[in-house]
Design a protein around this motif. Structure first.
Motif, PDB file in Angstrom:
ATOM      1  N   LYS A  65       0.840  -1.199   0.000  1.00 29.03           N
ATOM      2  CA  LYS A  65       0.000   0.000   0.000  1.00 29.03           C
ATOM      3  C   LYS A  65       0.874   1.248   0.000  1.00 29.03           C
ATOM      4  O   LYS A  65       1.895   1.300   0.687  1.00 29.03           O
ATOM      5  CB  LYS A  65      -0.916   0.007   1.237  1.00 29.03           C
ATOM      6  N   TRP A  66       0.441   2.220  -0.784  1.00 27.62           N
ATOM      7  CA  TRP A  66       1.186   3.467  -0.914  1.00 27.62           C
ATOM      8  C   TRP A  66       0.272   4.659  -0.675  1.00 27.62           C
ATOM      9  O   TRP A  66      -0.823   4.724  -1.247  1.00 27.62           O
ATOM     10  CB  TRP A  66       1.772   3.598  -2.321  1.00 27.62           C
ATOM     11  N   GLU A  67       0.741   5.598   0.134  1.00 28.66           N
ATOM     12  CA  GLU A  67       0.061   6.888   0.205  1.00 28.66           C
ATOM     13  C   GLU A  67       0.470   7.710  -1.019  1.00 28.66           C
ATOM     14  O   GLU A  67       1.567   7.541  -1.559  1.00 28.66           O
ATOM     15  CB  GLU A  67       0.440   7.627   1.494  1.00 28.66           C
TER      16      GLU A  67
ATOM     17  N   VAL B 101      -5.049   6.031  -0.363  1.00 22.04           N
ATOM     18  CA  VAL B 101      -4.087   4.937  -0.308  1.00 22.04           C
ATOM     19  C   VAL B 101      -4.302   4.069  -1.553  1.00 22.04           C
ATOM     20  O   VAL B 101      -5.447   3.767  -1.926  1.00 22.04           O
ATOM     21  CB  VAL B 101      -4.258   4.098   0.976  1.00 22.04           C
TER      22      VAL B 101
END
Length: 397
Positions: A353-355, A393
């Protein structure tokens, strides 16, 4: 009704000159056949001049799908089948005019001729603009990076025939890399490649660091301003220290930019961000570091007069929290593939997961003709956002 073609020579001309609401008979050409060497290509008006003036090339190895390249763009080639029959009628050939006696009028000198079909085309090739396929360029140049050992070897082999293996000249690259000439040059610049003895090379990172450190050392000894470095003087001093002139100039090109191109020597200014990134990479090459330790050493390494800001390292490092400690480690966008599917796959292998603030630096250089940044995200990611105020996200689709 079939139109009576008075004085018509037949062939493709007869069809092109056909008037509205009229017709012409067609027949098989004496040389009718599959003619697999003839393929229809559909192009738009903007590409027509390049094709007519032979300014396009087909590129690709036998195991690759071919692409068509203009001077500045790359196009994939796709075969599209026809639902209707498409007849190919060649220009008239007097020796092959196919005249039928049943169309003759004995009371008239006029003679009717038919258009002869030489091939029925099952489809045509379509062109779609695509991003250049430059990942192969990096792989080719990394097969044999230029190292300091080659400098001494070259001196020993002076006057002898050198063995060139895994080295590529410009013509070798355009033969192997599916990109237009302009895109290939941009790819070489992005890789900080340099032409040495006619071959395009990537200079070993450690050796480049040695040249830069010597340049900075000489700037202190000779009281040079890093904002106004005379090209001839800098390169001359580096050459006297044992570095080839080509690499001294390359060092200025990699870490600086021209600020004055007068009649005499050019003047260069070293780029603050590029130097800061270089020293950050040096510190992190052996593994992650605690944030405080990293920042302390980073600031010490940067030349006097330059200001280091952690924002400079977007797309170069990632941070992680372990308890109360924040750690920083190298993760450069330059190490990622340019193919979007492969890029997102590697990103989600790195983090599930990436912001957005962390993801954006790693995808902003992706360019896919006809697809926006939002389109790329929709195609390759799944976005979650608990509420409108929360940071979005992104995870793998």
């Amino acid at each position: 009704m079939e139109q009576k073609q008075s004085g018509c020579t037949g062939g493709a001309e007869a069809v092109l000159n056909l008037q509205p609401n009229s017709s012409i008979s067609i027949t098989y050409h004496p040389h009718f056949g599959p003619h697999d060497d003839l393929i229809l290509l559909e192009i738009d008006d903007k590409l027509l001049p390049d094709v007519l003036h032979q300014r396009v090339t087909l590129r690709g190895q036998p195991n690759e799908d071919a692409v068509l390249c203009t001077q500045s763009k790359t196009y994939s080639i796709k075969f599209v089948g026809n639902s209707n029959s498409v007849f190919l009628i060649p220009p008239v050939d007097q020796s092959a005019l196919h005249e039928h006696p049943q169309y003759s009028d004995e009371k008239d000198d006029d003679q009717r001729v038919v258009a002869s079909v030489i091939k029925v085309a099952p489809g045509n090739m379509e062109l779609v603009e695509v991003a250049p396929r430059l990942d192969k360029l990096k792989l080719l140049l990394l097969e044999n990076p230029f190292t300091s050992e080659e400098v001494s070897e070259k001196e020993e082999l002076e006057g002898m025939e050198e063995q060139k293996t895994n080295l590529f000249k410009w013509n070798d690259l355009i033969d192997r890399v599916q990109a237009s000439d302009d895109e290939l040059r941009s790819g070489l610049r992005a890789l900080s490649a340099v032409e040495i003895d006619g071959y395009w090379r990537i200079v070993d990172e450690k050796y480049m660091g040695t040249i830069l450190n010597m340049l900075l050392h000489n700037s202190v000894l000779n009281d040079w301003s890093l904002d106004a470095l005379g090209e001839d003087e800098v390169v001359g001093v580096l050459e006297s220290d044992g570095f080839p002139r080509t690499l001294g100039l390359h060092c200025l090109q990699v870490y600086g930019s021209k600020v004055d191109e007068g009649v005499g020597s050019c003047v260069w200014k070293l780029d603050e961000r590029r130097l800061c990134i270089h020293f950050a990479r040096e510190i992190l090459k052996d593994g992650k570091r605690k944030m405080e330790s990293f920042m302390e050493e980073w600031i010490q390494k940067i030349p006097d007069g330059m200001q280091a800001s952690f924002d400079m390292l977007e797309g170069e490092v990632l941070t992680e929290k372990f308890g109360v400690e924040t750690w920083v480690r190298a993760f450069s966008v330059s190490s990622l593939p340019s193919n979007p599917a492969a890029r997102f796959s590697m990103l989600f292998q790195e983090r599930p997961k990436w912001e957005w603030k962390d993801l954006q630096p790693y995808i902003r250089d992706l360019t896919v003709p006809g697809l926006s940044s939002e389109g790329l995200l929709l195609k390759y990611t799944r976005k979650t956002q608990p509420n409108s105020d929360a940071e979005p996200v992104f995870s793998a689709r």
